[in-house]
Design an enzyme around this catalytic site. Structure first.
Site, PDB file in Angstrom:
ATOM      1  N   ARG A  13     149.895  46.282  -0.218  1.00 56.18           N
ATOM      2  CA  ARG A  13     150.998  45.422   0.235  1.00 56.18           C
ATOM      3  C   ARG A  13     151.759  46.239   1.266  1.00 56.18           C
ATOM      4  O   ARG A  13     152.300  47.300   0.947  1.00 56.18           O
ATOM      5  CB  ARG A  13     151.897  45.048  -0.946  1.00 56.18           C
ATOM      6  CG  ARG A  13     153.194  44.390  -0.512  1.00 56.18           C
ATOM      7  CD  ARG A  13     153.935  43.729  -1.644  1.00 56.18           C
ATOM      8  NE  ARG A  13     153.254  42.514  -2.062  1.00 56.18           N
ATOM      9  CZ  ARG A  13     153.817  41.574  -2.836  1.00 56.18           C
ATOM     10  NH1 ARG A  13     155.061  41.705  -3.248  1.00 56.18           N
ATOM     11  NH2 ARG A  13     153.147  40.486  -3.172  1.00 56.18           N
TER      12      ARG A  13
ATOM     13  N   HIS B  60     149.298  36.207   3.146  1.00 54.49           N
ATOM     14  CA  HIS B  60     149.298  36.487   1.701  1.00 54.49           C
ATOM     15  C   HIS B  60     148.112  35.719   1.084  1.00 54.49           C
ATOM     16  O   HIS B  60     148.292  34.748   0.356  1.00 54.49           O
ATOM     17  CB  HIS B  60     150.628  36.047   1.088  1.00 54.49           C
ATOM     18  CG  HIS B  60     150.898  36.613  -0.273  1.00 54.49           C
ATOM     19  ND1 HIS B  60     150.008  37.427  -0.943  1.00 54.49           N
ATOM     20  CD2 HIS B  60     151.961  36.473  -1.107  1.00 54.49           C
ATOM     21  CE1 HIS B  60     150.525  37.769  -2.113  1.00 54.49           C
ATOM     22  NE2 HIS B  60     151.702  37.209  -2.241  1.00 54.49           N
TER      23      HIS B  60
ATOM     24  N   GLN C  21     147.815  34.894  -2.758  1.00 50.05           N
ATOM     25  CA  GLN C  21     148.717  33.834  -3.228  1.00 50.05           C
ATOM     26  C   GLN C  21     148.091  32.461  -3.002  1.00 50.05           C
ATOM     27  O   GLN C  21     148.149  31.584  -3.873  1.00 50.05           O
ATOM     28  CB  GLN C  21     150.054  33.925  -2.475  1.00 50.05           C
ATOM     29  CG  GLN C  21     151.045  32.864  -2.911  1.00 50.05           C
ATOM     30  CD  GLN C  21     151.469  33.061  -4.353  1.00 50.05           C
ATOM     31  OE1 GLN C  21     151.852  34.150  -4.738  1.00 50.05           O
ATOM     32  NE2 GLN C  21     151.410  32.016  -5.166  1.00 50.05           N
TER      33      GLN C  21
ATOM     34  N   ASP D 236     158.891  28.534   0.214  1.00 53.52           N
ATOM     35  CA  ASP D 236     158.998  29.978  -0.056  1.00 53.52           C
ATOM     36  C   ASP D 236     160.396  30.396   0.384  1.00 53.52           C
ATOM     37  O   ASP D 236     161.123  29.627   1.033  1.00 53.52           O
ATOM     38  CB  ASP D 236     157.898  30.719   0.745  1.00 53.52           C
ATOM     39  CG  ASP D 236     157.861  32.219   0.455  1.00 53.52           C
ATOM     40  OD1 ASP D 236     158.451  32.667  -0.560  1.00 53.52           O
ATOM     41  OD2 ASP D 236     157.238  32.962   1.251  1.00 53.52           O
TER      42      ASP D 236
ATOM     43  N   CYS E 222     155.594  30.341  -4.426  1.00 56.15           N
ATOM     44  CA  CYS E 222     154.913  31.588  -4.805  1.00 56.15           C
ATOM     45  C   CYS E 222     155.786  32.466  -5.691  1.00 56.15           C
ATOM     46  O   CYS E 222     155.274  33.312  -6.411  1.00 56.15           O
ATOM     47  CB  CYS E 222     154.482  32.339  -3.548  1.00 56.15           C
ATOM     48  SG  CYS E 222     155.849  32.864  -2.503  1.00 56.15           S
TER      49      CYS E 222
ATOM     50  N   ARG F 135     147.590  33.531 -10.512  1.00 56.51           N
ATOM     51  CA  ARG F 135     147.402  34.771  -9.759  1.00 56.51           C
ATOM     52  C   ARG F 135     146.467  35.703 -10.520  1.00 56.51           C
ATOM     53  O   ARG F 135     145.614  36.363  -9.939  1.00 56.51           O
ATOM     54  CB  ARG F 135     148.750  35.490  -9.527  1.00 56.51           C
ATOM     55  CG  ARG F 135     149.712  34.808  -8.565  1.00 56.51           C
ATOM     56  CD  ARG F 135     149.211  34.776  -7.138  1.00 56.51           C
ATOM     57  NE  ARG F 135     148.891  36.093  -6.594  1.00 56.51           N
ATOM     58  CZ  ARG F 135     149.778  36.923  -6.051  1.00 56.51           C
ATOM     59  NH1 ARG F 135     151.042  36.564  -5.936  1.00 56.51           N
ATOM     60  NH2 ARG F 135     149.403  38.096  -5.564  1.00 56.51           N
TER      61      ARG F 135
HETATM   62  N1  NVA Z   1     157.343  35.436   2.027  1.00 52.01           N
HETATM   63  C1  NVA Z   1     157.704  36.275   0.914  1.00 52.01           C
HETATM   64  C2  NVA Z   1     156.686  36.199  -0.155  1.00 52.01           C
HETATM   65  C3  NVA Z   1     156.993  36.983  -1.387  1.00 52.01           C
HETATM   66  C4  NVA Z   1     155.893  36.927  -2.404  1.00 52.01           C
HETATM   67  C5  NVA Z   1     157.888  37.695   1.402  1.00 52.01           C
HETATM   68  O1  NVA Z   1     157.108  38.148   2.246  1.00 52.01           O
HETATM   69  O2  NVA Z   1     158.826  38.370   0.948  1.00 52.01           O
HETATM   70  N1   CP Z   2     154.237  35.776  -5.221  1.00 52.53           N
HETATM   71  C1   CP Z   2     154.195  37.127  -5.176  1.00 52.53           C
HETATM   72  O1   CP Z   2     153.398  37.740  -4.465  1.00 52.53           O
HETATM   73  O2   CP Z   2     155.088  37.740  -5.995  1.00 52.53           O
HETATM   74  P1   CP Z   2     155.433  39.283  -6.050  1.00 52.53           P
HETATM   75  O3   CP Z   2     156.171  39.636  -4.796  1.00 52.53           O
HETATM   76  O4   CP Z   2     156.287  39.420  -7.275  1.00 52.53           O
HETATM   77  O5   CP Z   2     154.158  40.074  -6.162  1.00 52.53           O
END
Ligand code: NVA
Ligand code: CP
Length: 308
Positions: A103, A130, A133, A221, A261, A289
């Site tokens: 990540r 992502h 997801q 989101d 998500c 997930r």
């Molecule tokens: N769009 C959000 C998704 C979190 C799972 C982010 O990137 O923070």
């Molecule tokens: N939806 C998702 O990726 O959640 P986290 O940021 O908690 O991993």
């Protein structure tokens, strides 16, 4: 199958279908308490530059349930945090583990890892996509409606990483997607063009009501993704009017479902009554997930790279 999953379009339509099928199978085995140690003795390195609840826990638990092991790695505890190059880290890690999940703030970092790694690299969220997801979202939609093709999906809000993967996946799964976002926060033109060139059906609109009319699925989101906190005030202003409210869900109809998500911000992108209401599938989505990640891990790590 590609060595890595950096973008949802690293999968073909058939591969996505197989992963969704295997995820359903793994879900059944788990619920029946039947062992499924398909990755016995294998390790997954997980590098998290950003916070995570679902991705970390589902990958870590998933590896354990598959008979393997996962290492949680914070870049500031690795030599990478002191300047060791990605190309060296990736080659070293490849000598120890059977797969790497990352990540990252910058999608290019994950690409660089994949370039130098000889084991599969999985995008666990970047500024661009992502994919993990969206595989879980598609499993959730398919469980509910029994199909993906021909459904109408509406995205309301930020045209961000999660939205991008949903836009691109329209080319694999055959649904029609309409995205409603303020002008400055539409999904990037190149993402939409890539989806359309691959056969996806994507429409961009400004009004949430236009996107959700007769939709089977309404998705949103956060308005402020990780790494975008500096623009929070501007974003909250731009997105006012984009909350998924009960009134907006009524435009979609009583059969429509709601996905997010998570983490969610009640009163911003979604009203409490919607996320807690009968149309919300967000906790099934979060559970999925785990099952989809396990299916993906088995597909990517369950054979020797370059083998038969
Ligand atoms: N769009 C959000 C998704 C979190 C799972 C982010 O990137 O923070
Ligand atoms: N939806 C998702 O990726 O959640 P986290 O940021 O908690 O991993």
């Amino acid at each position: 199958m590609n060595k890595d999953l950096l973008s949802i379009l690293d999968l073909s339509a058939d591969e996505l279908d197989v992963i969704l099928g295997e995820a359903a199978n793994l879900k059944m085995l788990r619920k029946a308490g039947r062992p499924h140690e398909f990755l016995k003795g294998k390790s997954l390195a997980m590098v998290f530059e950003k916070a995570s609840t679902r991705t970390r826990i589902s990958f870590e638990t998933g590896m354990y349930e598959l008979g393997g092991h996962a290492l949680f790695l914070n870049p500031s505890d690795l030599q990478i945090g002191r300047g060791e190059e990605i190309r060296d880290t990736a080659r070293v890690m490849s000598r120890y583990v059977a797969g790497i999940m990352i990540r990252a703030y910058h999608h290019e970092h994950i690409e660089e890892f994949a370039r130098w790694s000889s084991v599969p690299v999985i995008n666990g969220l970047s500024d661009r996509e992502h994919p993990c997801q969206i595989i879980a979202d598609l499993m959730t939609i398919r469980e509910h409606f029994g199909k993906l093709s021909g459904l109408r999906l509406a995205w309301v809000g930020d045209g961000n990483n999660v939205c991008n993967s949903l836009v691109l996946a329209s080319a694999l799964a055959g649904y029609d997607l309409t995205v409603a976002s303020p002008d400055r926060f539409q999904p990037p033109g190149e993402v939409v063009e890539r989806a359309r060139a691959a056969g996806g059906s994507v429409t961009l609109v400004r009004e949430p009501g236009d996107a959700v009319a007769d939709a089977h699925v309404v998705v949103t989101d956060t308005w402020v993704s990780m790494g975008e906190e500096a623009g929070k005030a501007e974003r909250l202003k731009a997105f006012s009017g984009y909350t998924v409210t009960p009134a907006l869900m009524r435009k979609a109809g009583p059969e429509a479902v709601f996905l997010h998500c998570l983490p969610a911000h009640r009163g911003q992108e979604v009203a409490d009554e919607v996320i807690e209401g009968p149309q919300s599938l967000v906790f099934d989505e979060a559970e999925n997930r785990l099952h989809t990640q396990k299916a993906l891990l088995v597909k990517l790590m369950g054979r020797e790279i370059g083998g038969p």
